[in-house]
Every structure is written in structure tokens, then in C-alpha cells.
Design a protein around this motif. Structure first.
Motif, mmCIF file in Angstrom:
data_model
loop_
_atom_site.group_PDB
_atom_site.id
_atom_site.type_symbol
_atom_site.label_atom_id
_atom_site.label_comp_id
_atom_site.label_asym_id
_atom_site.label_seq_id
_atom_site.Cartn_x
_atom_site.Cartn_y
_atom_site.Cartn_z
ATOM 1 N N LEU A 8 38.222 32.152 48.560
ATOM 2 C CA LEU A 8 38.895 32.690 49.730
ATOM 3 C C LEU A 8 39.186 31.492 50.617
ATOM 4 O O LEU A 8 38.303 30.679 50.871
ATOM 5 N N ALA A 9 40.441 31.359 51.084
ATOM 6 C CA ALA A 9 40.805 30.136 51.802
ATOM 7 C C ALA A 9 41.633 30.435 53.045
ATOM 8 O O ALA A 9 42.834 30.146 53.093
ATOM 9 N N PRO A 10 41.010 31.004 54.081
ATOM 10 C CA PRO A 10 41.758 31.254 55.318
ATOM 11 C C PRO A 10 42.101 29.965 56.048
ATOM 12 O O PRO A 10 41.358 28.977 55.988
ATOM 13 N N SER A 11 43.235 29.980 56.718
ATOM 14 C CA SER A 11 43.652 28.853 57.550
ATOM 15 C C SER A 11 43.459 29.235 59.012
ATOM 16 O O SER A 11 44.026 30.232 59.473
ATOM 17 N N PRO A 12 42.668 28.472 59.774
ATOM 18 C CA PRO A 12 42.368 28.834 61.169
ATOM 19 C C PRO A 12 43.439 28.379 62.155
ATOM 20 O O PRO A 12 43.150 27.841 63.214
ATOM 21 N N THR A 13 44.704 28.612 61.780
ATOM 22 C CA THR A 13 45.807 28.266 62.681
ATOM 23 C C THR A 13 46.224 29.456 63.535
ATOM 24 O O THR A 13 47.166 29.360 64.311
ATOM 25 N N ILE A 45 43.073 21.595 57.553
ATOM 26 C CA ILE A 45 43.647 20.251 57.431
ATOM 27 C C ILE A 45 44.821 20.042 58.384
ATOM 28 O O ILE A 45 45.131 18.914 58.772
ATOM 29 N N ASP A 46 45.480 21.141 58.783
ATOM 30 C CA ASP A 46 46.617 21.046 59.703
ATOM 31 C C ASP A 46 46.085 21.043 61.136
ATOM 32 O O ASP A 46 46.318 21.974 61.914
ATOM 33 N N SER A 47 45.377 19.977 61.480
ATOM 34 C CA SER A 47 44.618 19.910 62.732
ATOM 35 C C SER A 47 45.418 20.242 63.991
ATOM 36 O O SER A 47 44.898 20.931 64.884
ATOM 37 N N PRO A 48 46.669 19.775 64.144
ATOM 38 C CA PRO A 48 47.399 20.079 65.384
ATOM 39 C C PRO A 48 47.608 21.573 65.622
ATOM 40 O O PRO A 48 47.770 22.006 66.769
ATOM 41 N N ARG A 49 47.594 22.368 64.558
ATOM 42 C CA ARG A 49 47.862 23.800 64.695
ATOM 43 C C ARG A 49 46.587 24.645 64.697
ATOM 44 O O ARG A 49 46.638 25.854 64.927
ATOM 45 N N VAL A 50 45.440 24.023 64.447
ATOM 46 C CA VAL A 50 44.190 24.761 64.350
ATOM 47 C C VAL A 50 43.752 25.262 65.724
ATOM 48 O O VAL A 50 43.783 24.524 66.716
ATOM 49 N N LYS A 51 43.340 26.520 65.782
ATOM 50 C CA LYS A 51 42.816 27.118 67.010
ATOM 51 C C LYS A 51 41.286 27.050 66.963
ATOM 52 O O LYS A 51 40.678 27.401 65.945
ATOM 53 N N PRO A 52 40.642 26.633 68.052
ATOM 54 C CA PRO A 52 39.189 26.431 68.021
ATOM 55 C C PRO A 52 38.387 27.695 67.731
ATOM 56 O O PRO A 52 37.266 27.614 67.228
ATOM 57 N N TRP A 53 38.947 28.846 68.024
ATOM 58 C CA TRP A 53 38.236 30.105 67.819
ATOM 59 C C TRP A 53 38.495 30.735 66.455
ATOM 60 O O TRP A 53 37.818 31.688 66.056
ATOM 61 N N ALA A 54 39.485 30.216 65.723
ATOM 62 C CA ALA A 54 39.996 30.944 64.562
ATOM 63 C C ALA A 54 39.076 30.918 63.343
ATOM 64 O O ALA A 54 39.081 31.856 62.550
ATOM 65 N N GLN A 56 35.657 30.998 63.182
ATOM 66 C CA GLN A 56 34.619 32.022 63.284
ATOM 67 C C GLN A 56 35.217 33.415 63.232
ATOM 68 O O GLN A 56 34.630 34.335 62.636
ATOM 69 N N GLN A 57 36.404 33.591 63.811
ATOM 70 C CA GLN A 57 37.028 34.912 63.771
ATOM 71 C C GLN A 57 37.412 35.285 62.342
ATOM 72 O O GLN A 57 37.276 36.438 61.938
ATOM 73 N N ALA A 58 37.885 34.317 61.561
ATOM 74 C CA ALA A 58 38.225 34.598 60.167
ATOM 75 C C ALA A 58 36.992 35.030 59.382
ATOM 76 O O ALA A 58 37.047 35.968 58.575
ATOM 77 N N ILE A 59 35.869 34.349 59.613
ATOM 78 C CA ILE A 59 34.625 34.707 58.931
ATOM 79 C C ILE A 59 34.190 36.119 59.332
ATOM 80 O O ILE A 59 33.789 36.932 58.492
ATOM 81 N N THR A 60 34.312 36.406 60.624
ATOM 82 C CA THR A 60 33.975 37.750 61.111
ATOM 83 C C THR A 60 34.869 38.802 60.477
ATOM 84 O O THR A 60 34.407 39.883 60.073
ATOM 85 N N ASP A 61 36.170 38.508 60.368
ATOM 86 C CA ASP A 61 37.119 39.445 59.758
ATOM 87 C C ASP A 61 36.754 39.742 58.309
ATOM 88 O O ASP A 61 36.769 40.901 57.871
ATOM 89 N N LEU A 62 36.453 38.701 57.546
ATOM 90 C CA LEU A 62 36.132 38.887 56.133
ATOM 91 C C LEU A 62 34.862 39.727 55.969
ATOM 92 O O LEU A 62 34.799 40.623 55.114
ATOM 93 N N GLY A 71 27.327 30.562 48.766
ATOM 94 C CA GLY A 71 27.146 29.264 49.406
ATOM 95 C C GLY A 71 27.748 29.202 50.808
ATOM 96 O O GLY A 71 28.307 30.162 51.323
ATOM 97 N N GLU A 72 27.614 28.030 51.405
ATOM 98 C CA GLU A 72 28.133 27.806 52.754
ATOM 99 C C GLU A 72 29.641 27.510 52.701
ATOM 100 O O GLU A 72 30.153 27.025 51.689
ATOM 101 N N PRO A 73 30.341 27.791 53.798
ATOM 102 C CA PRO A 73 31.783 27.495 53.824
ATOM 103 C C PRO A 73 32.069 26.008 53.612
ATOM 104 O O PRO A 73 31.314 25.143 54.068
#
Length: 325
Positions: A8-13, A45-54, A56-62, A71-73
Motif C-alpha cells: 500500500l503506497a499512499p502519497s501524503p500530498t 518523495i515529492d517534498s514540496p507538495r507534501v502536507k505535514p498532516w497527511a 498520519q491521516q492516511a494511516i488513520t484512513d487505512l 511491519g513498520e511504515p
């Protein structure tokens, strides 16, 4: 028999929405149906577009949708040394070259509109005209202006068998062209890995055997197959699932209403509603077949009956999630 590895590979953008949820659920059901190891990778990896909250929210959503992993993320931004090592190998083998062209340069150099690949998949980026491709390993790197490293595309492989769409073909040279594997910088050591390189190295490192993602990324597979070949590695199986779109045919966005998973959670919607919708809208389960089941029972039934041949090949069109009820 060697155990498979899926991911599973969410992007936190940004926030995860209905379309993301369905793809992740299909990936989850497939992995658990084959008793594969399932990893979670945060593609930041797309650091300029990454949101600081995204993240943990993705993990919560899943987790809200009843998914788990082994294992660990894995965090992409903690793995730069692996990407740098692969970039150096590609450079030593003359598979990549420095490119100072801007997007505007590439678009201006196009002498005619680009046609769609024979498979019918629309081009996902302007085809690079080869302006900087005469550079050979051993020549000086550019100075005084930013450059990226661009991969020299081969004519093959020009087809692969997708678990959903069957055989997919294109001409890698004319339909895709040379592509960047790093972001731009004025010095080679500062050229951070871009998406195509990072995901291939991550999948190789984890031993991933199956990749499930949206079919808007189907042409990216040809780029990644070439990277696998140049790095001397065996690629995974690929499954590109149809997107969830609005009535305008475009993938879900703010213009289609609030389809964020966090929105539905905050509104008190049971997660079982989304899991059932994902099963039915993807073609994996007949309508109402999961009525009255608990989350655990739904997942168990989907895992026991999972079959790639049931996945529909056309997009699911919704304007808002309420319209699917």
C-alpha cells in the motif's frame, strides 16, 4: 514456495479520497488472498507538495477501513542513499544523462501534436525531443543552471500483461520518450530522486511481487520496466485498476464535492459503507452481497473470493458518494 510481497503506497500530498480507498482495498484483498506480505510505504518523495498532516491521516484512513500491514511504515525520504546508489549505477552505464531543458522548452520543441499509443492510453507527459541526449558518460556536467538526470528510453520492452487490462502495448520511444529520474539541481549530489526511480528502488529493495495502482499510471509502467531491466532486476506483476471519476470523466477532485475519507468519518458514516461500495463498484462483488456483514466478515469474504478476472475495466462515475447509495 516463496511468499509474495505487495504494498500500500499512499502519497501524503493531500487527503485520501474514495478513489484512493478503492484502489487500496483491492490491493489489500489481493495481498491477503495470496497470503503475501503486505507493506505500507509512505511516498513522500515529492517534498514540496507534501502536507505535514497527511501521513498520519492516511494511516488513520487505512485503519478505519479495516486494513492492516506487516511491519513498520517505509518512508521514502529516509532512503535517499539507496536512490543515489542506483542513480550512480545508471550514470556509470550511460543509461542517464544531465538535462537542462525546462518543460516550456520541451513543449516548444514539439513539432506536431502527440498521438495516443496504440493501446489507447493517452500520453501522460510531453514527449522529450532529445535535446540533451547527445551527452555521454565522462563528459563534464552542466554548470551555471539547474539540471536533472534523464533516462535514455529503449524501444523495448514495448508491452506487458496487466492483471486487469490484459496485454498493454505502446512505442516507448515515440509515445513516452526519455524521462527524468531526479529533480533539478545545480549539482549532481543535490539531484534528489524523482517518482519513477524511487518507486522502482523501493519495490526492488522490498522484493515486491505485485503492484496495484490506478490506471492513470499505466504508461509509467513502461518507464519502470526499463529501469528494472537496466538495474538487472525482475519486475513485479502489475494491476492497474480503473479510476473513480466525476460525471465529467475526470478523476475525483474538490470540484466533485467532498469525497475525502476523513470527511465521511467526521460525518459519522460507517466504514463498512465504503468497503461495500468498493467491492460492488469494482465488480468484485454483486450488489447487496455484503449487506448486514461486519467489517471483519466483509474483508474475509472479499479475501476468500478475490479474483482479478472480476475487476471491471471501465471507470466508476460518481458526482458525490451520496449518489452511489
Amino acid at each position: 514456495m516463496t511468499r509474495g510481497v505487495c504494498r500500500l503506497a499512499p502519497s501524503p500530498t493531500g487527503a485520501q479520497h474514495l478513489g484512493n480507498a478503492r484502489t487500496f482495498l483491492i490491493a489489500y484483498w489481493s495481498a491477503r488472498s495470496q497470503d503475501a506480505r503486505l507493506i505500507l510505504r509512505i511516498e513522500d518523495i515529492d517534498s514540496p507538495r507534501v502536507k505535514p498532516w497527511a501521513t498520519q491521516q492516511a494511516i488513520t484512513d487505512l485503519r478505519w477501513l479495516g486494513m492492516d500491514w506487516d511491519g513498520e511504515p517505509i518512508i521514502q525520504t529516509e532512503r535517499s542513499s539507496l536512490y543515489d546508489e542506483a542513480r550512480q549505477k545508471l550514470l556509470d552505464d550511460n543509461r542517464i544523462y544531465p538535462c537542462t531543458c525546462t518543460r516550456r522548452d520541451i513543449e516548444a520543441a514539439a513539432s506536431a501534436p502527440h498521438e495516443s499509443p496504440a493501446s489507447g492510453w493517452a500520453p501522460d507527459a510531453p514527449v522529450y525531443p532529445g535535446t540533451c541526449s547527445t551527452w555521454q558518460n565522462g563528459e563534464p556536467l552542466p554548470t551555471g543552471k539547474p539540471f536533472c538526470f534523464r533516462y535514455r528510453m529503449n524501444a523495448h520492452p514495448n508491452k506487458f500483461t496487466d492483471l486487469v487490462h490484459g496485454e498493454v502495448t505502446c512505442d516507448p520511444l515515440t509515445d513516452i520518450g526519455d524521462f527524468p529520474i531526479t529533480r533539478k539541481a545545480e549539482h549532481a549530489e543535490d539531484c534528489l530522486a524523482a517518482y519513477q526511480l524511487a518507486v522502482v528502488i523501493d519495490d526492488i529493495d522490498a522484493g515486491v511481487t505485485e503492484v496495484v495502482r490506478g490506471d492513470d499510471l499505466i504508461l509509467s509502467t513502461f518507464r519502470q520496466l526499463q529501469l528494472y531491466e537496466s538495474l538487472g532486476q525482475t519486475p513485479p506483476a502489475y494491476a492497474h485498476v480503473p479510476l473513480v471519476t466525476g460525471t465529467d470523466g475526470r478523476r475525483l477532485a474538490k470540484r466533485h464535492g467532498d469525497t475525502r475519507l476523513s470527511h465521511f468519518r467526521d460525518q459519522g458514516m460507517p466504514p463498512e459503507t465504503i468497503v461495500q461500495w468498493a467491492a460492488e463498484s469494482s465488480g468484485l462483488m454483486a450488489t447487496k452481497s455484503l449487506d448486514g456483514l461486519t467489517m471483519h466478515q466483509m474483508h474475509r469474504q472479499m479475501i476468500e473470493q478475490f479474483d482479478w478476472d472480476r475487476i471491471q475495466r471501465l471507470p466508476t462515475i460518481v458526482e458525490s458518494f451520496n449518489e452511489t447509495e
